[in-house]
Design an enzyme around this catalytic site. Structure first.
Site, short mmCIF file in Angstrom:
data_model
loop_
_atom_site.label_atom_id
_atom_site.label_comp_id
_atom_site.label_asym_id
_atom_site.label_seq_id
_atom_site.Cartn_x
_atom_site.Cartn_y
_atom_site.Cartn_z
CE1 TYR A 11 11.72 6.04 4.02
CE2 TYR A 11 9.64 6.13 2.83
CZ TYR A 11 11.02 6.08 2.83
OH TYR A 11 11.71 6.06 1.66
CE LYS B 64 30.17 -18.65 17.70
NZ LYS B 64 30.90 -18.93 18.92
#
Ligand SMILES: NC(=O)C1=CN([C@@H]2O[C@H](COP(=O)(O)OP(=O)(O)OC[C@H]3O[C@@H](n4cnc5c(N)ncnc54)[C@H](O)[C@@H]3O)[C@@H](O)[C@H]2O)C=CC1
Ligand SMILES: CC(=O)C(=O)O
Ligand SMILES: [Mg+2]
Length: 394
Positions: free
Chosen positions: A34, A89
């Site tokens: 970060y 999916k």
């Protein structure tokens, strides 16, 4: 009841979660993944946009996008109710091809709005898998996105289905000793899947192919409000057969159902040619109960995993995106689709083919690897690969 409880339990809290590639355990880690460290990475991409493939999850991530209008064969059940299928999916992408996939269900049915939203999302992804968007809107949405984006856009219900049907039918015809050029094929349900399946079979050599929808056989003498049916009528039904499914199924060698449950009657099956092939692919309930049809046909297939010969786009979409992502393809074109169909059917050696084994199992590890290589090669040959898998970067 027990099975239903198990299924519900499996879906508690959804089927997916985010995991980290690198643990963040201390301030030093924090400063690298970060701020401030991450700023250097952002600047590198700002200077060279292609670095997004190397320095972000774009390289391996696909969006699974639906508006919930044609969810399996359940119809327009809306975006929230579509989510379990889209999560499913995404889970299959990860399980079979190590592709990271994000399910996205949109609360709009407006073609222009869907196109605009997907275009705005595209920088995050290496590919877009459109899913369960009803016809005819799905045709324009896919065509526009393919033209306007530089990443592959693939409507699974059209092309994934067509690829697997073509692979399965070529093998089933071998079992029956029939040639695709000579057989009569009836496709029931001329929507997203039915149109794409028909076009791919015509490309593979089929001649006598007839499409049937709720109003009967689609033919070039009729007037259709839906322009995609007028176009379809021009390329199918060469002998101008007219009437209901029960009329045109007479003498057919092949039935392919991508429509609705229980529309094919036993009597229809009995009226087909010798050694008939029935692919009853509506989900979750097929066009005819396989227990009723199987004793009367030579090859029986469904879209389900609980019967032999599962003709389902799960055999295609993980591998085709694996190949497209690995070569950083800008498109999934017809050459890549044909290569995927040939790769799937090639998994079964001709000596192993039989009535209950015309299509490989979704768990066969050869499926994804063969599709991946075939698709990446076809992408390179047809000029849509940014990377050549065999000899390094183009
Ligand atoms: N096994 C597989 O891999 C796949 C199966 N499917 C199944 O195929 C079916 C259709 O899916 P899509 O093409 O995406 O939907 P779609 O909504 O684009 O098309 C469905 C078409 O079937 C027609 N239809 C509905 N009831 C009918 C009936 N009784 N007789 C004749 N036609 C009828 C509709 O008018 C429409 O044209 C669904 O059941 C879906 O689950 C779809 C994609 C893949
Ligand atoms: C399998 C699939 O994509 C469908 O039934 O819609
Ligand atoms: Mg689908």
């Amino acid at each position: 009841m027990e099975l239903l409880e198990e299924i519900m339990l499996l879906h508690q809290g959804g089927k997916l979660e985010t995991t980290l590639k690198h643990p963040i355990l201390c301030k030093e880690d924090l400063s690298k993944v970060y701020t401030p460290g991450v700023a250097k990475v952002c600047q590198a991409i700002a200077q060279d946009q292609s670095q997004a493939y190397e320095l972000t999850t774009k390289k391996n991530t696909v969006a699974v996008v639906s508006d919930g209008t044609a969810v399996l064969g359940l119809g327009d059940i809306g975006p929230k109710a579509a989510m379990p299928v889209m999560e499913g999916k995404a889970a299959l992408f990860k399980q079979f091809a190590d592709v990271d996939a994000v399910p996205i269900c949109l609360d709009t049915k407006d073609t222009e709005e869907i196109i605009a939203i997907v275009k705005a999302l595209a920088p995050t992804f290496g590919g877009i898998n459109l899913e369960d968007i009803s016809s005819p809107r799905c045709f324009e949405i896919e065509a526009r996105l393919r033209a306007e984006l530089d990443i592959p856009v693939f409507h699974d219900d059209q092309h994934g289905t067509a690829i697997v049907v073509t692979a399965g039918l070529l093998n089933a015809l071998k079992v029956c000793g029939k040639d695709i050029k000579d057989v009569k094929i009836v496709v029931n349900g001329i929507g997203a899947a039915g149109i794409s399946v028909s076009k791919m079979l015509l490309h593979a050599g089929a001649v006598n192919l007839i499409g049937v929808d709720r109003e009967g056989a689609i033919n070039r003498l009729a007037d259709y409000e839906r322009s995609h049916w007028s176009d379809y009528a021009q390329i199918t039904n060469p002998y101008l057969e007219i009437g209901s499914l029960s009329d045109v199924i007479k003498g057919a060698d092949v039935f392919i159902g991508v429509s609705a449950p229980d529309v094919l009657k036993l009597e229809d099956v009995l009226n087909m040619a010798a050694d008939p092939i029935v692919f009853a692919m509506a989900n979750p309930m097929p066009e005819i109960d396989p227990a009723i049809a199987a004793p009367h046909v030579r090859v029986m297939a469904t879209g389900r995993s609980d019967y032999p010969n599962q003709i389902n786009n799960v055999l295609c979409f993980p591998g085709i995106f694996r190949g497209a992502l690995d070569c950083e393809a800008t498109d999934i074109n017809d050459d890549m689709k044909l290569a995927a169909a040939e790769a799937i059917s090639s998994v079964i050696d001709p000596s192993e083919l039989h009535e209950n084994y015309i299509i490989p199992d979704a768990f066969d590890p050869r499926v994804v690897e063969r599709i991946r290589m075939a698709v990446a090669q076809a992408a390179s040959k047809s000029g849509v690969a940014r990377k050549n898998l065999l000899v390094g970067v183009n």
